[in-house]
Design an enzyme around this catalytic site. Structure first.
Site, short mmCIF file in Angstrom:
data_model
loop_
_atom_site.label_atom_id
_atom_site.label_comp_id
_atom_site.label_asym_id
_atom_site.label_seq_id
_atom_site.Cartn_x
_atom_site.Cartn_y
_atom_site.Cartn_z
N ASN A 47 -12.89 -7.96 -15.41
CA ASN A 47 -12.78 -8.85 -16.57
C ASN A 47 -13.85 -8.50 -17.60
OD1 ASN A 47 -14.52 -9.96 -14.58
ND2 ASN A 47 -14.26 -12.04 -15.34
N ILE A 48 -13.45 -8.58 -18.84
CA ILE A 48 -14.32 -8.20 -19.96
C ILE A 48 -14.32 -9.36 -20.94
CG2 ILE A 48 -14.73 -6.52 -21.81
CD1 ILE A 48 -13.00 -4.53 -20.07
N GLU A 49 -15.45 -10.05 -21.01
CA GLU A 49 -15.52 -11.26 -21.84
C GLU A 49 -15.99 -10.91 -23.26
OE1 GLU A 49 -17.77 -14.05 -19.42
OE2 GLU A 49 -15.99 -14.33 -18.14
N CYS A 58 -8.64 -10.36 -18.64
CA CYS A 58 -8.75 -10.47 -17.17
C CYS A 58 -8.72 -9.10 -16.50
CB CYS A 58 -7.58 -11.28 -16.62
SG CYS A 58 -7.58 -13.01 -17.05
N GLU A 60 -7.08 -8.09 -13.82
CA GLU A 60 -5.76 -7.60 -13.40
C GLU A 60 -5.05 -6.92 -14.57
OE1 GLU A 60 -7.13 -10.61 -13.06
OE2 GLU A 60 -6.00 -11.85 -11.69
N CYS A 89 -4.53 -15.68 -12.76
CA CYS A 89 -4.16 -16.70 -13.75
C CYS A 89 -2.68 -16.54 -14.15
CB CYS A 89 -5.06 -16.62 -14.98
SG CYS A 89 -4.60 -15.30 -16.13
N CYS A 92 -1.78 -13.39 -16.22
CA CYS A 92 -1.72 -12.16 -15.42
C CYS A 92 -0.47 -12.13 -14.56
CB CYS A 92 -2.97 -12.02 -14.56
SG CYS A 92 -4.43 -11.59 -15.54
N1 THU Z 1 -10.29 -14.06 -14.83
C1 THU Z 1 -9.74 -12.87 -14.43
O1 THU Z 1 -10.30 -11.80 -14.67
N2 THU Z 1 -8.57 -12.91 -13.76
C2 THU Z 1 -7.90 -14.04 -13.43
O2 THU Z 1 -6.77 -13.98 -12.94
C3 THU Z 1 -8.54 -15.35 -13.64
C4 THU Z 1 -9.67 -15.34 -14.59
C5 THU Z 1 -11.55 -14.03 -15.57
C6 THU Z 1 -11.46 -14.43 -17.00
C7 THU Z 1 -12.87 -14.89 -17.29
O3 THU Z 1 -13.65 -13.75 -17.62
C8 THU Z 1 -13.37 -15.42 -15.96
O4 THU Z 1 -12.47 -14.92 -14.99
C9 THU Z 1 -13.40 -16.93 -15.90
O5 THU Z 1 -12.19 -17.48 -16.27
#
Ligand code: THU
Length: 136
Positions: A47-49, A58, A60, A89, A92
């Protein structure tokens, strides 16, 4: 073709290692993913915010988009690894569904323990898939 236990553990371990590269200054919730194609190639993602929160991506989807951008669209399995074995989520799940409802989904915790094994079909019942588009 079904995956062996060792092959499943391998995509869990690769996702868990990738997790160290997650960019999560805001949530502090690192997620790693590893996607295995039917041909046995593996693509990882994290995940890259972003400071503009909704632009976050996300893990995935990073793995899936890396694969698709390399011409790979036939997937066998995808792992998602989080501290607590969280599930993918909704967004995804929808992206996974685009490329096949039978893809195996492995959820694992930060110790690399498999928490749940399922399929995209089970995670997203009555999915909206490409076939549903009349003018496809
Ligand atoms: N996140 C994912 O990378 N994949 C998911 O299926 C659920 C959420 C990440 C997004 C965000 O960076 C962090 O988790 C918190 O929501």
């Amino acid at each position: 073709m079904s995956l062996t236990k060792a092959e499943k553990q391998s995509i869990i371990d690769l996702a868990n290692m990738a997790r160290q590269r997650a960019y999560v200054p805001y949530s502090k919730y690192p997620v790693g993913s590893a996607l295995r194609t039917k041909a046995g190639k593996i693509y990882t993602g994290v995940n890259i915010e972003n400071a503009a929160y909704p632009q976050t991506m996300c893990a995935e989807r990073v793995a899936i988009f890396k694969a698709v951008s390399e011409g790979e669209m036939e997937f066998e399995a995808i792992s998602v690894v989080t501290d607590n074995g969280g599930s993918p989520c909704g967004g995804c799940r929808q992206v996974m569904a685009e490329f096949g409802l039978d893809t195996i989904v492995l959820m694992a915790d930060g110790n690399g323990n498999l928490v749940k094994e399922t399929t995209v079909k089970e995670l997203l019942p009555e999915a909206f898939t490409p076939e549903k588009l009349v003018n496809k």
